[in-house]
Design a protein around this motif. Structure first.
Motif, mmCIF file in Angstrom:
data_model
loop_
_atom_site.group_PDB
_atom_site.id
_atom_site.type_symbol
_atom_site.label_atom_id
_atom_site.label_comp_id
_atom_site.label_asym_id
_atom_site.label_seq_id
_atom_site.Cartn_x
_atom_site.Cartn_y
_atom_site.Cartn_z
ATOM 1 N N SER A 747 12.538 -2.361 51.367
ATOM 2 C CA SER A 747 13.961 -2.650 51.612
ATOM 3 C C SER A 747 14.232 -4.145 51.788
ATOM 4 C CB SER A 747 14.443 -1.888 52.841
ATOM 5 O OG SER A 747 13.773 -2.401 53.973
ATOM 6 N N ILE A 748 13.138 -4.965 51.830
ATOM 7 C CA ILE A 748 13.352 -6.406 52.075
ATOM 8 C C ILE A 748 13.964 -7.033 50.829
ATOM 9 C CG2 ILE A 748 12.234 -8.630 52.517
ATOM 10 C CD1 ILE A 748 10.104 -7.174 54.083
ATOM 11 N N THR A 749 15.101 -7.725 51.019
ATOM 12 C CA THR A 749 15.738 -8.454 49.923
ATOM 13 C C THR A 749 14.888 -9.666 49.597
ATOM 14 O OG1 THR A 749 17.797 -7.820 50.976
ATOM 15 C CG2 THR A 749 17.937 -9.463 49.185
ATOM 16 N N PRO A 750 14.692 -9.964 48.286
ATOM 17 C CA PRO A 750 13.878 -11.158 47.970
ATOM 18 C C PRO A 750 14.505 -12.415 48.575
ATOM 19 C CG PRO A 750 14.205 -9.818 46.011
ATOM 20 C CD PRO A 750 15.086 -9.236 47.063
ATOM 21 N N LEU A 751 13.627 -13.290 49.038
ATOM 22 C CA LEU A 751 13.979 -14.643 49.522
ATOM 23 C C LEU A 751 15.059 -14.603 50.601
ATOM 24 C CD1 LEU A 751 12.656 -17.269 48.555
ATOM 25 C CD2 LEU A 751 14.722 -17.778 47.297
ATOM 26 N N SER A 752 14.908 -13.582 51.516
ATOM 27 C CA SER A 752 15.883 -13.527 52.616
ATOM 28 C C SER A 752 15.244 -14.140 53.872
ATOM 29 C CB SER A 752 16.341 -12.089 52.855
ATOM 30 O OG SER A 752 15.228 -11.277 53.134
ATOM 31 N N PRO A 753 16.054 -14.839 54.737
ATOM 32 C CA PRO A 753 15.492 -15.537 55.902
ATOM 33 C C PRO A 753 15.224 -14.575 57.054
ATOM 34 C CG PRO A 753 17.846 -15.987 55.720
ATOM 35 C CD PRO A 753 17.494 -15.123 54.548
ATOM 36 N N PHE A 754 14.084 -14.841 57.749
ATOM 37 C CA PHE A 754 13.703 -14.096 58.968
ATOM 38 C C PHE A 754 13.448 -15.102 60.094
ATOM 39 C CE2 PHE A 754 13.010 -10.805 55.923
ATOM 40 C CZ PHE A 754 12.988 -9.601 56.601
ATOM 41 N N GLU A 755 13.787 -14.643 61.356
ATOM 42 C CA GLU A 755 13.356 -15.398 62.549
ATOM 43 C C GLU A 755 11.967 -14.863 62.947
ATOM 44 O OE1 GLU A 755 16.928 -16.728 65.291
ATOM 45 O OE2 GLU A 755 16.895 -14.545 65.014
ATOM 46 N N VAL A 756 11.022 -15.806 63.194
ATOM 47 C CA VAL A 756 9.626 -15.401 63.475
ATOM 48 C C VAL A 756 9.113 -16.131 64.725
ATOM 49 C CG1 VAL A 756 7.266 -15.429 62.598
ATOM 50 C CG2 VAL A 756 9.142 -14.959 61.037
ATOM 51 N N LYS A 757 8.396 -15.374 65.622
ATOM 52 C CA LYS A 757 7.664 -15.977 66.768
ATOM 53 C C LYS A 757 6.243 -15.389 66.765
ATOM 54 C CE LYS A 757 10.690 -14.619 69.961
ATOM 55 N NZ LYS A 757 11.370 -14.515 71.291
ATOM 56 N N VAL A 758 5.234 -16.225 67.077
ATOM 57 C CA VAL A 758 3.837 -15.741 67.180
ATOM 58 C C VAL A 758 3.329 -16.052 68.598
ATOM 59 C CG1 VAL A 758 1.491 -15.849 66.270
ATOM 60 C CG2 VAL A 758 3.439 -16.147 64.729
ATOM 61 N N GLY A 759 2.808 -15.034 69.270
ATOM 62 C CA GLY A 759 2.268 -15.211 70.640
ATOM 63 C C GLY A 759 0.780 -14.867 70.711
ATOM 64 N N GLU A 764 -6.849 -10.170 79.807
ATOM 65 C CA GLU A 764 -6.155 -10.415 81.078
ATOM 66 C C GLU A 764 -4.651 -10.153 80.936
ATOM 67 O OE1 GLU A 764 -8.092 -11.294 83.783
ATOM 68 O OE2 GLU A 764 -9.732 -10.999 82.342
ATOM 69 N N GLY A 765 -4.113 -10.111 79.680
ATOM 70 C CA GLY A 765 -2.680 -9.853 79.506
ATOM 71 C C GLY A 765 -2.109 -10.663 78.360
ATOM 72 N N GLU A 766 -0.736 -10.519 78.201
ATOM 73 C CA GLU A 766 -0.059 -11.234 77.123
ATOM 74 C C GLU A 766 0.341 -12.624 77.593
ATOM 75 O OE1 GLU A 766 3.145 -9.106 75.327
ATOM 76 O OE2 GLU A 766 1.908 -7.361 74.842
ATOM 77 N N GLY A 767 0.242 -13.578 76.654
ATOM 78 C CA GLY A 767 0.556 -14.968 77.002
ATOM 79 C C GLY A 767 1.836 -15.451 76.352
ATOM 80 N N THR A 768 1.925 -16.732 76.135
ATOM 81 C CA THR A 768 3.140 -17.399 75.660
ATOM 82 C C THR A 768 3.406 -17.099 74.185
ATOM 83 O OG1 THR A 768 2.305 -19.130 77.075
ATOM 84 C CG2 THR A 768 4.216 -19.701 75.774
ATOM 85 N N LEU A 769 4.748 -17.097 73.822
ATOM 86 C CA LEU A 769 5.158 -16.986 72.406
ATOM 87 C C LEU A 769 5.572 -18.362 71.911
ATOM 88 C CD1 LEU A 769 7.271 -13.771 72.757
ATOM 89 C CD2 LEU A 769 5.377 -13.993 71.155
#
Length: 976
Positions: A747-759, A764-769
């Motif tokens: 369903s992804i339209t070609p060349l469409s913009p996405f907001e992305v974060k990597v953490g 011990e747990g989840e850290g910063t994004l």
């Protein structure tokens, strides 16, 4: 000339046993003495003087006594030699003369001895009259009886008797006793004794009966050998064994412990005591006991020595001897016994004579005696009477002393009796005062010397026999004084210092300087690296270059002359950076902190001001400084907390001390320790992406390095949503090394913009994004082929391809650039290639092609998804090759800064491009910049300044490019 002295024995007489059967008709008793004047000799026999005028019987050989045709009755006895000269007489040791002889046995036949078988028997030897030790053997029926290894038969060397413990039938026969006297050199045999067996039966068994007993008391000299005998009769034959009474074991040196003789070699005091012989058989046992006493001949511990004493002096002599029993003492003077009287005291081994007079001179002997021997110690007493005399011991001719010092001038003339001493300085008689002391031994002592004490001093010695004078000169010199001594110093390592040592001294004396460091002399000749002597004469300074920590200590400058010595001592303290701290330990560690403790190292004489802590990890480049609490660790602190550490990282720590001098060597590292794990805090960087296939969202990032992962189970969390949406999609990548995530959805339209974060996360747990990045989804390949493609030949090796740009949108596919493909139709050589251009560029030159060849070319657009359709192919033929022949027959002429050049026109081959013109390339010799002149003719002129040589070459110009160059021409500068 020999020194005058009394007789001293070189050789003394010893005991002699003379064999009466000897072929030698003379006995010689030795006696020799040295002395000056030469001694004469006398002899005593049994204490009576021998009349040496009986020349037929006695004669003197030097001092030795020769006895001619010795006769037992007349000559037996004790002899002593006396040696005499003008100083007196000495008496020799006592020597015994004995006569060895052995008479014959009586010839009367011996009675038959008749015994029962099994009985014991004793056959008596009964030796004839004799003197000298005898040894006994027995002859049985003309054969020597061997009894050494026989426990049934025994020959006593004390009585000579033969003992048979138990008679057997084989013992019947004749027995003869044979006696030998070694001293008399004689052997004799007795008459035979027949032994027969009785016919009235056999003797039954009976207990041992000891027939040979060693004496109840035996005396033996220390060092001698003793034999104890013991033998018993009995049936069965008794065994003999030995032991010491009281439980003491027999010493190891004793060998024959089971036969009839116990031999003790080299008898010593510890061998004294009671011994037992045990004779035993099955019927019983018997014991013989006896005591062994050890005696010792007298031996000197202390002898008397010659004494040369003055009239009226006292004599004290003591002699000591050891022996067993203890010796008694007596004294002789000139061979005659000496007794106590008014001036003479004799007590055991001491002799004292008071107030000596001339008649006391003579030769004295201390005599030590016990019942076994007598020994003599000899010495001369000479009483001297003489006027004072300085010839052997004059006053010292010159005495040198310093101002303020003291001096003793000796005065020891020989004089008997002792002289009375007076002193003069010049003509002035010296009297005793605070500075002038007249010593008891005659010497003169002067204190606190001044220059005025210099002069001639005369000693005057007087006794009743005369007066004597002797003089000496006293020279007084200035004292040596250290005028510039060194002083204590406090210096820093690496400095150079001078320790001064300067003196004032008497100009006539030579001064020697020596330096010592911590008690060891500095040897400047050995090429010491740091020490150097500077100065001369009265200056003895010490330079220490580049001083080191081990140069701290005590330095002594020693100044020596022939008269005195002075010294100055200083302490040098060398301060340096501190030594390494010791024993660095991690006492507690968390995820980001570590508590450290350590011990201070040596401070090198300057207290530690600050400690700094450094760490090293597998990820750091070398050692790094770290933050601590307290922030500044002062020199009195031995503990600190290191902060801002990374969790889950192996750390080593070391401590560095600093003082006012500098920074010291670091400590040895602590043991490797890992910080505890924690939630990761550093998010990935460079979050981007894009590309990929249609329906894909490709997200990329830079992986977090290992030292920032903070624990085990590390991975990445990916969050993304279409731009403008409110809902995030979450994905997890459980890989430490991952740097990419691909999301697929139709369903992804070609060349469409996405907001992305990597953490990040770990166990011990989840850290910063990370912060939000915009990433485009994958796109379609371009859908349109470029239009208006054309190709143009540029040269024999190059063509230009051009086209019209594509007007694109998201539906026709984005264009990122164009790709040109080219090829030939030659079946032998199917050459093909491709080149790319980015962006909106619409032409591209293709090089490296073959000359005069047809090439086909086509163009297509590309983007991240791939290639679009190709344009219609176009063709082009490359130009012919440039001329291969270079210009030839080049001529040149130089006039007024002008070069005129001419050459031949180059003719081309059929497959080569026509010549359109020529290029002239010229440059100065030393410069690399080349100038070019083009011309259509076969000649040219160059206007150039000629300060240097010129280098020139000419080549053809054609459609196909530049042709071959001529050879380089060198045109020399005008001056040459």
């Amino acid at each position: 000339e020999e020194t005058l002295h009394g007789p001293v024995f070189i050789q003394e007489p010893y005991d002699i046993t003379y064999s009466m059967g000897s072929a030698n008709p003379e006995i010689l008793l030795n006696c020799t003495a040295k002395g000056y004047p030469l001694p004469y000799y006398r002899w005593k026999q049994n204490g009576t003087d021998i009349d040496l005028t009986m020349s037929y019987h006695y004669r003197l050989v030097g001092g030795s006594l020769a006895i001619n045709n010795p006769h037992k009755k007349q000559d037996i006895g004790t002899y002593q030699c006396l040696a005499t000269n003008s100083f007196g007489t000495i008496l020799s040791r006592k020597a015994k003369l004995q006569f060895a002889f052995l008479e014959n046995f009586e010839r009367k036949p011996r009675s038959t001895v008749s015994v029962r078988e099994g009985q014991g028997v004793v056959l008596l030897c009964g030796p004839p009259p004799h003197y000298g030790g005898l040894s006994y053997t027995w002859i049985f029926n003309n054969d020597t009886l061997r009894v050494q290894e026989d426990s049934r038969r025994f020959v006593s060397q004390e009585t000579g008797n033969l003992y048979i413990a138990k008679v057997e039938p084989s013992d019947v026969g004749n027995y003869t006793c044979a006696v030998t006297n070694a001293k008399a050199e004689q052997s004799v045999r007795g008459p035979p004794t027949p032994l027969t067996l009785r016919s009235d039966g056999v003797m039954g068994e009976y207990e041992p009966k000891i027939e040979v007993r060693f004496p109840e008391t035996t005396y033996a000299a220390k060092g001698s050998s003793v034999k104890l005998e013991c033998f018993a009769l009995g049936n069965p034959v008794p065994s003999i064994s030995w032991k010491r009474s009281g439980g003491n074991p027999l010493t190891k040196k004793i060998e024959h412990k089971t036969k009839g003789v116990l031999e003790i070699p080299d008898v010593q005091q510890e061998d004294e005591g009671s011994y037992e012989c045990i004779a035993g058989n099955i019927r019983g046992r018997n014991i013989a006991r006896g005591q062994l006493f050890v005696y010792a001949l007298p031996e000197w511990d202390k002898k008397i020595q010659n004494a040369f004493l003055s009239l009226y002096d006292s004599l004290f002599w003591e002699c000591k001897a050891k022996g067993k029993p203890s010796p008694s003492y007596s004294w002789l003077k000139n061979g005659q016994p000496l007794a106590s009287e008014e001036r003479i005291q004799i007590e055991n081994g001491t002799l004292i004579i008071h107030m000596l007079n001339m008649s006391d001179s003579g030769l004295y002997q201390c005599v030590a005696e016990n019942k076994y021997d007598t020994i003599y110690a000899n010495a001369e007493l000479r009483v001297i009477a003489a006027a004072p005399d300085f010839s052997k011991n004059p006053v010292k001719k010159t005495s040198v002393v310093q101002v303020g010092g003291e001096v003793t001038i000796g005065c020891k003339p020989s004089a008997s009796p002792r002289a009375v001493i007076n002193w003069r300085k010049g003509s002035e008689v010296l009297r005793q005062n605070k500075r002038v002391i007249l010593l008891e031994d005659g010497g003169l002592r002067l204190y606190n010397i001044t220059k005025s004490d210099a002069g001639v001093y005369t000693c005057i010695a007087t006794n009743q026999f005369g007066v004597a004078r002797n003089s000496g000169n006293l020279i007084v010199k200035e004292r040596t004084v250290i005028t510039t001594p060194p002083s204590n110093m406090d210096v820093t390592v690496g400095e150079s210092i001078v320790l001064p040592c300067q003196v004032s001294h008497d100009p006539s004396v030579h001064v020697v300087f020596t330096w010592s460091f911590n008690g060891n002399r500095i040897d400047f000749n050995r090429g010491m690296h740091h020490f150097e002597r500077i100065g001369r004469e009265s200056v003895g300074d010490l330079m220490i270059r580049n001083i080191q920590l081990h140069h701290s200590g005590k330095y002594v400058c020693m100044v020596q002359t022939t008269l005195d010595s002075q010294s100055a001592t200083v302490d040098i303290i060398v301060r340096g950076p501190p030594g390494p701290p010791e024993d660095v330990k991690v006492e507690h560690i968390s995820s980001t902190t570590a508590v450290l403790s350590w011990k201070s190292g040596i401070d090198n004489n300057s207290p530690v001001q600050i400690y700094s802590i450094q760490t090293r990890t597998p990820f750091s480049v070398g050692w790094q400084a770290v933050a601590t609490v307290p922030e500044v660790v002062n020199g009195k602190t031995r503990k600190a907390t290191v902060v801002d550490l990374s969790p889950w990282v192996e750390y080593e720590f070391r401590v560095v001390a600093s003082n006012s001098v500098g920074v010291g060597e670091p400590s040895r590292p602590s043991a490797l320790l890992k910080t505890k794990a924690a939630v990761p805090v550093v998010a990935p960087t460079n979050v981007s992406g894009g590309g990929g296939s249609r329906s894909e969202l490709v997200i990329t990032w830079e992986p977090v390095p290992e030292e920032l992962q903070n624990g085990e189970g590390f991975g990445y969390i990916i969050m993304f949503r279409p731009l403008g949406s409110t809902t995030w999609t979450k994905a997890v990548v459980a890989s430490v090394e991952a740097n990419k995530y691909v999301y697929r959805n139709e369903s992804i339209t070609p060349l469409s913009p996405f907001e992305v974060k990597v953490g990040v996360y770990n166990n011990e747990g989840e850290g910063t994004l990370s912060s939000v990045s915009i990433v485009y989804s994958g796109e379609d390949e371009p859908q349109i082929a470029p239009a208006g493609a054309s190709a143009l030949s540029v040269s024999a090796a190059e063509v230009e391809v051009s086209w019209q740009p594509i007007a694109w949108n998201r539906h026709t596919g984005r264009v990122l650039g164009y790709e040109v493909l080219y090829w030939t139709d030659d079946p032998k050589e199917s050459t093909a290639g491709k080149v790319r251009v980015n962006g909106n560029i619409t032409a591209k030159n293709i090089t490296g092609l073959k000359a005069n060849t047809v090439y086909f070319a086509t163009v297509r657009a590309y983007n991240t998804a791939g290639m679009g359709p190709s344009s219609t192919p176009v063709n082009v033929t490359t130009k012919k090759s440039p001329p291969s022949q270079p210009p030839a027959n080049i001529a040149w002429k130089l006039t007024n800064s002008k070069i005129c050049l001419n050459w031949e026109h180059v003719k081309t081959m059929e497959n080569e491009s026509e010549v359109l013109g020529y290029k002239i390339l010229y440059r100065q010799n030393r410069h690399s910049k080349t100038h070019i002149l083009e011309t259509n003719n076969t000649s040219a002129e160059l206007l150039v300044p000629f300060e240097e040589d010129y280098l020139i070459e000419i080549r053809t110009v054609s459609d196909g490019g530049d042709g071959s160059s001529s050879e380089e021409i060198r045109i020399p500068k005008i001056s040459s």
